[in-house]
Design an enzyme around this catalytic site. Structure first.
Site, mmCIF file in Angstrom:
data_model
loop_
_atom_site.group_PDB
_atom_site.id
_atom_site.type_symbol
_atom_site.label_atom_id
_atom_site.label_comp_id
_atom_site.label_asym_id
_atom_site.label_seq_id
_atom_site.Cartn_x
_atom_site.Cartn_y
_atom_site.Cartn_z
ATOM 1 C CG ASP A 82 -1.988 0.961 1.275
ATOM 2 O OD1 ASP A 82 -2.433 1.357 0.176
ATOM 3 O OD2 ASP A 82 -2.442 1.337 2.372
ATOM 4 C CG HIS A 180 -5.482 8.069 3.231
ATOM 5 N ND1 HIS A 180 -4.857 8.728 2.207
ATOM 6 C CD2 HIS A 180 -5.633 6.785 2.822
ATOM 7 C CE1 HIS A 180 -4.615 7.874 1.219
ATOM 8 N NE2 HIS A 180 -5.077 6.688 1.555
HETATM 9 P P1 13P Z 1 -9.026 4.774 5.357
HETATM 10 O O1 13P Z 1 -8.173 5.630 6.226
HETATM 11 O O2 13P Z 1 -10.269 5.488 4.938
HETATM 12 O O3 13P Z 1 -9.323 3.452 5.967
HETATM 13 O O4 13P Z 1 -8.209 4.485 3.996
HETATM 14 C C1 13P Z 1 -7.277 3.436 3.933
HETATM 15 C C2 13P Z 1 -6.461 3.475 2.693
HETATM 16 O O5 13P Z 1 -6.752 4.140 1.728
HETATM 17 C C3 13P Z 1 -5.261 2.652 2.688
HETATM 18 O O6 13P Z 1 -4.500 2.838 1.539
HETATM 19 O O1 G3H Z 2 -3.373 4.919 3.561
HETATM 20 C C1 G3H Z 2 -2.766 4.654 4.589
HETATM 21 C C2 G3H Z 2 -3.075 3.441 5.371
HETATM 22 O O2 G3H Z 2 -4.161 3.668 6.227
HETATM 23 C C3 G3H Z 2 -1.871 2.950 6.085
HETATM 24 O O3 G3H Z 2 -1.609 3.709 7.214
HETATM 25 O O4 G3H Z 2 0.807 4.222 6.944
HETATM 26 O O5 G3H Z 2 -0.302 4.376 9.192
HETATM 27 O O6 G3H Z 2 0.114 2.141 8.138
HETATM 28 P P1 G3H Z 2 -0.137 3.614 7.925
HETATM 29 ZN ZN ZN Z 3 -4.591 4.831 0.753
#
Ligand code: 13P
Ligand code: G3H
Ligand code: ZN
Length: 311
Positions: A82, A180
């Protein structure tokens, strides 16, 4: 079953008018809660790992937890990076067993985003791994990048064809008003998504899978539990689920959910510790957090994504 890429999942989801949930994983209880729900509902699944998750839990531990989940649950699972920020982290995940990576060049100029994404695609495809790119910028916090709502930029539909054809990406994350984190709209602000932009993008990219980040709905049920048990999450607000259902029926094939998992887990743990301050066996509170994660994912699969029975 071995890990799969998202190619087949997205093809079926596009044709079937549903979406695959991409859930962020950080520890064993989260992996178990998500995969038990998807396993029982026979839903395909994407488990995604951020740079922060790798820093927290270690790449190898996360891969091995996901491998264990594959043994326990007979469903197709893709393991996805991600928000990969650069070529190096994408390469490390590709070499380390992931079947899908995101290269997030959305903070760069259009040309630099293309150049970086293309480089990742070339390497990934040579190893049988698929790539998600991003155009447009979401508001919110991800790893160390904090984009304010004022700086968030919707995706320009007139850029998507050139971006996809020049980079060769397998899916595209777009910005249509999601963000996010747990505070997606200001108090009193009406949640809105730009479905007109999504429609325009899908017209220009026929049969192409679109990805929605920042898609937690921030259940008020969990917010209230956290509030009632000593937490402070006033004004937390997410994307209404009817908007996500509408998106899941469209070209959107992947819907990212992380904050909802955090809220579900934390609500369970807070409740146990608040009601029983003498509790000190981690299993006692983690199992409640895990059960909440499982219930949340089952709800999303059945009532929002529509991916149940599609494994
Ligand atoms: P949320 O913060 O809305 O759960 O989004 C998660 C996300 O886009 C991870 O890449
Ligand atoms: O988009 C971001 C995800 O929620 C991951 O969050 O970088 O704190 O693990 P993080
Ligand atoms: Zn994201």
């Amino acid at each position: 079953m071995a890990l799969v890429t998202t190619t087949e999942m997205f093809k079926k989801a596009y044709e079937g008018g549903y979406a695959i949930g991409a859930f962020n994983v950080n520890n064993m209880e989260i992996v178990q809660g998500i995969t038990e729900a998807a396993g029982e509902l026979k839903s395909p699944l994407i488990l995604q790992v951020s740079a922060g998750a790798r820093k927290y839990a270690n790449h190898t531990y996360l891969v091995k937890l996901v491998e264990a989940a594959l043994i326990e649950n007979d469903i197709p699972i893709a393991l996805h990076l991600d928000h990969g920020a650069d070529f190096e982290i994408c390469k490390s995940c590709i070499d380390g067993g992931f079947t899908s990576v995101m290269i997030d060049g959305s903070h760069h100029s259009f040309e630099d985003n293309i150049e970086l994404t293309k480089r990742v695609v070339e390497y990934a495809h040579s190893k049988g791994v698929v790539v998600e790119g991003e155009l447009g910028q979401l508001a919110g916090i991800e790893d160390d990048v904090n984009v304010s709502a004022e700086d968030a930029k919707y995706t320009h539909p007139d850029e998507v064809e050139e971006f996809v054809s020049r980079t060769g990406v397998d899916s595209l994350a777009i910005a249509i008003g999601t963000s996010h984190g747990a505070f997606k709209f200001k108090p009193g602000q009406k949640p809105q998504l730009r479905f007109d932009i999504l429609d325009e993008i899908s017209k220009r990219l026929p049969n192409f899978p679109i990805v929605l980040h920042g898609a937690s709905s921030v259940s008020q049920e969990y917010v209230k539990i956290i509030q009632a048990n000593g937490g402070n999450l006033q004004d937390a607000i997410g994307i209404p689920e009817d908007m996500l259902r509408q998106a899941a029926k469209s070209a959107v094939c992947k819907i990212n959910i992380d904050s909802d998992l955090r809220l579900a887990m934390t609500a369970g743990i807070r409740e146990v510790l608040w009601n029983n301050p003498a509790a000190f066996d981690p299993r006692e509170y983690l199992k409640v957090g895990r059960a909440n994660v499982k219930a949340l994912v089952a709800h999303k699969i059945t009532n929002v994504l529509g991916s149940d029975g599609k494994a």
